[in-house]
Write a protein that holds these residues in place. Structure first.
Motif, mmCIF file in Angstrom:
data_model
loop_
_atom_site.group_PDB
_atom_site.id
_atom_site.type_symbol
_atom_site.label_atom_id
_atom_site.label_comp_id
_atom_site.label_asym_id
_atom_site.label_seq_id
_atom_site.Cartn_x
_atom_site.Cartn_y
_atom_site.Cartn_z
ATOM 1 N N GLU A 65 0.845 -1.181 0.000
ATOM 2 C CA GLU A 65 0.000 0.000 0.000
ATOM 3 C C GLU A 65 0.884 1.236 0.000
ATOM 4 O O GLU A 65 1.983 1.214 0.558
ATOM 5 C CB GLU A 65 -0.889 0.039 1.262
ATOM 6 C CG GLU A 65 -1.884 -1.080 1.366
ATOM 7 C CD GLU A 65 -1.316 -2.306 2.084
ATOM 8 O OE1 GLU A 65 -0.120 -2.305 2.450
ATOM 9 O OE2 GLU A 65 -2.063 -3.272 2.266
ATOM 10 N N SER A 88 1.003 1.387 7.084
ATOM 11 C CA SER A 88 1.629 1.243 5.763
ATOM 12 C C SER A 88 3.095 1.686 5.798
ATOM 13 O O SER A 88 3.928 1.130 5.083
ATOM 14 C CB SER A 88 0.841 1.995 4.693
ATOM 15 O OG SER A 88 0.694 3.360 5.021
ATOM 16 N N ARG A 146 4.999 -1.238 7.263
ATOM 17 C CA ARG A 146 5.141 -2.297 6.266
ATOM 18 C C ARG A 146 6.288 -1.965 5.303
ATOM 19 O O ARG A 146 7.118 -2.812 5.007
ATOM 20 C CB ARG A 146 3.825 -2.488 5.514
ATOM 21 C CG ARG A 146 3.792 -3.752 4.678
ATOM 22 C CD ARG A 146 2.385 -4.097 4.226
ATOM 23 N NE ARG A 146 1.569 -4.510 5.361
ATOM 24 C CZ ARG A 146 0.408 -3.946 5.703
ATOM 25 N NH1 ARG A 146 -0.081 -2.949 5.007
ATOM 26 N NH2 ARG A 146 -0.271 -4.385 6.732
#
Length: 178
Positions: free
Chosen positions: A98, A105, A108
């Motif tokens: 994403e 995000s 990540r």
């Protein structure tokens, strides 16, 4: 792998929004494709606690899903399965994330960067995996180095045609409908 499919699909449902994985039948059908592979991580009781699903193409690997059981997250299992995969790879690795716009995000993105992945700024959309869903704006990350725009376009075409089963012309019309 087919005997473990139900558990893998359970983890997929737990880790991803419904729009980011196929229906049970369509996901299971992928196991018949020679380019599609799944590796798993098991606990001391032999239970699957994580998996990594990927596509092997001539020029690169494409990681479609990686998931760790919610009961085991934060314990290094995701890093372990990714490192094992990276060490076995002899061609570039590509994955989707994403856009880094919030804390989750950004975490990540940081997770993959710590493993050596490079963030690509090129415009990219994940094509629908289910009926009645729209393409989703994502970003690509690549390992071991940043891929060129030319390689990105070539890899994207391979992903769209093989992973998302979309030919070049229809993907343009799908994007124009969003």
């Amino acid at each position: 792998m087919i005997e473990n499919f139900d558990r893998i699909y359970e983890l997929m449902k737990e880790a991803f929004p419904e729009s980011e994985y196929r229906t049970y039948e369509n996901q299971k059908r992928l196991l018949e494709r020679k380019e599609y592979k799944v590796i798993t991580e098991k606990n001391e009781y032999g239970e699957i606690i994580a998996f990594l699903a990927y596509w092997k193409f001539k020029e690169f690997y494409f990681i479609e899903h990686i998931a760790v059981s919610s009961k085991c997250r934060g314990g290094g299992i995701g890093s372990k399965i990714m490192r094992r995969f990276i060490e076995s790879a002899n061609i570039p690795i590509i994955l989707e994330i994403e856009p880094p716009i919030d804390e989750i995000s950004n975490k990540r993105r940081s997770f993959y960067e710590k493993l050596g992945f490079k963030f690509c700024e090129y415009e990219y959309f994940q094509m629908p995996l289910r009926e009645n869903t729209k393409p989703m704006r994502l970003n690509i990350m690549s390992y071991p180095s940043l891929i060129s725009k030319i390689d990105f376009e070539r890899f994207k075409k391979i992903i769209y045609e093989n992973v998302y089963d979309i030919n070049r012309n229809s993907h343009i019309s799908v994007l124009n409908k969003t």
